[in-house]
Write a protein that holds these residues in place. Structure first.
Motif, PDB file in Angstrom:
ATOM      1  N   UNK A  12       7.196  -5.024  -9.240  1.00 51.06           N
ATOM      2  CA  UNK A  12       6.229  -4.950 -10.327  1.00 51.06           C
ATOM      3  C   UNK A  12       4.831  -4.819  -9.742  1.00 51.06           C
ATOM      4  N   UNK A  13       4.135  -3.737 -10.130  1.00 47.24           N
ATOM      5  CA  UNK A  13       2.750  -3.533  -9.705  1.00 47.24           C
ATOM      6  C   UNK A  13       1.844  -4.415 -10.560  1.00 47.24           C
ATOM      7  N   UNK A  91       6.586  -1.810 -13.627  1.00 47.69           N
ATOM      8  CA  UNK A  91       7.850  -1.959 -12.905  1.00 47.69           C
ATOM      9  C   UNK A  91       8.232  -0.672 -12.180  1.00 47.69           C
ATOM     10  N   UNK A  92       8.787  -0.849 -10.998  1.00 46.91           N
ATOM     11  CA  UNK A  92       9.272   0.257 -10.183  1.00 46.91           C
ATOM     12  C   UNK A  92      10.616  -0.138  -9.575  1.00 46.91           C
ATOM     13  N   UNK A 160      -1.158  -5.289  -5.612  1.00 50.26           N
ATOM     14  CA  UNK A 160      -1.794  -4.064  -5.129  1.00 50.26           C
ATOM     15  C   UNK A 160      -1.735  -3.039  -6.247  1.00 50.26           C
ATOM     16  N   UNK A 161      -2.458  -1.930  -6.079  1.00 52.46           N
ATOM     17  CA  UNK A 161      -2.474  -0.881  -7.097  1.00 52.46           C
ATOM     18  C   UNK A 161      -1.272   0.042  -6.980  1.00 52.46           C
ATOM     19  N   UNK A 162      -0.573  -0.012  -5.850  1.00 46.15           N
ATOM     20  CA  UNK A 162       0.612   0.813  -5.621  1.00 46.15           C
ATOM     21  C   UNK A 162       1.430   0.182  -4.498  1.00 46.15           C
ATOM     22  N   UNK A 163       2.628   0.697  -4.289  1.00 46.95           N
ATOM     23  CA  UNK A 163       3.467   0.206  -3.200  1.00 46.95           C
ATOM     24  C   UNK A 163       2.905   0.698  -1.871  1.00 46.95           C
ATOM     25  N   UNK A 164       2.596  -0.220  -0.991  1.00 45.05           N
ATOM     26  CA  UNK A 164       2.201   0.155   0.355  1.00 45.05           C
ATOM     27  C   UNK A 164       2.841  -0.803   1.346  1.00 45.05           C
TER      28      UNK A 164
END
Length: 315
Positions: A12-13, A91-92, A160-164
């Motif tokens: 989840x972002x 969610x991702x 975070x703002x995205x997956x890194x």
């Protein structure tokens, strides 16, 4: 959150953890406008290159590669962040998150390598630019392959703002120091080896500027290269602090500051690059002028051909 030892299959972002819900839609609109402006600006640069045969030269191919990379990065990074604040959908899936992580670092590595090629001779640059699109996968692939072999069995919220890589490693169960050091070494190599060559190129540029007989020529060349230097500084310097924070006990960043810094150095260069390379390049401005005059059935006055304002032409 799967705290019972089960395997995490969804992330989840979170975005900015301190942001109040009443500002979610405002932030979503901000990132949406930022995304549209960035994509439209870079697509326009690509279209100009495709339609004008006079621009199909080595250094313009490098500029178009940078524009395509910027489009790719913002398209990978921003839509899910916009959805997070617009529809509260952060969610991702596990593999989707890993794909985003890989592409985030891929385009980041690619941009660094392209900026490096822009500091080289134009004929060498065109060969290396095409090679960069392949090589950049190696550096991002190191982190992605490591992450696929790590156990995710704890919290699944990504601050975070995205997956890194940094955010995902913090969610791994067990000792992650070796994996973090590997990712850090790869990041430092792909970022700061090119930066060393770029700095050397700028030293050559400064020497060339000082040797110019024309004061007006020195002023124009310095203005162009100083603008590019600012963008390069924004791209490289903040990244060093974000990646190096764990190695400096007295250097701390709150989650909100870390996210804001990451978004700044990730999104500002793609936003501003089309304006720099279009509005500050006489040849492209002349093309736009001809297009406007053509729409009004006015025959333009032919002007002498100019060269693109890129680093290799500043020398």
């Amino acid at each position: 959150m799967p705290e019972d030892g089960s395997i995490t299959n969804t992330f989840v972002i979170v975005g900015f953890p301190s942001l109040q819900s009443e500002y979610f839609h405002l932030v979503a609109w901000f990132f949406f406008i930022l995304y549209v402006t960035t994509v439209v600006g870079n697509v326009l640069l690509v279209m100009v290159f495709a339609l004008e045969r006079s621009l199909q030269k080595p250094m313009y191919i490098t500029m178009v590669s940078l524009a395509l990379s910027d489009i790719g990065f913002t398209t990978v990074a921003l839509p899910k962040l916009i959805a997070r604040y617009w529809w509260n959908d952060g969610s991702l899936g596990f593999h989707t998150c890993l794909f985003q992580e890989h592409m985030i670092h891929y385009f980041g590595s690619l941009n660094s390598l392209i900026l490096f090629t822009m500091a080289l001779d134009r004929y060498v640059a065109i060969c290396l630019t095409l090679f960069c699109w392949v090589v950049a996968h190696i550096f991002s692939g190191i982190s992605t392959v490591n992450l696929t072999m790590m156990p995710f069995c704890g919290p699944n919220t990504i601050i975070q703002a995205f997956c890194d890589t940094l955010s995902l490693i913090s969610l791994v169960c067990g000792d992650t120091s070796r994996h973090y050091n590997t990712a850090f070494a790869a990041a430092m190599f792909v970022l700061y080896v090119p930066l060393a060559f770029i700095i050397f190129s700028y030293i050559c540029i400064i020497i060339s500027i000082l040797r110019m007989a024309s004061g007006e020529g020195r002023k124009k060349t310095f203005s162009t290269c100083a603008t590019q230097g600012c963008i390069i500084s924004i791209y490289y310097i903040p990244r060093f602090f974000v990646y190096s924070t764990p190695y400096f006990p007295n250097l701390t960043l709150t989650p909100d500051k870390r996210i804001a810094t990451t978004l700044f150095y990730s999104l500002f260069p793609p936003l501003i690059n089309p304006f720099i390379y279009c509005l500050r390049t006489k040849e492209i401005k002349e093309i736009f002028r001809r297009w406007v005059l053509k729409q009004h059935d006015i025959t333009p006055v032919k002007q002498s051909q100019t060269v693109p304002a890129t680093m290799s032409h500043c020398r």
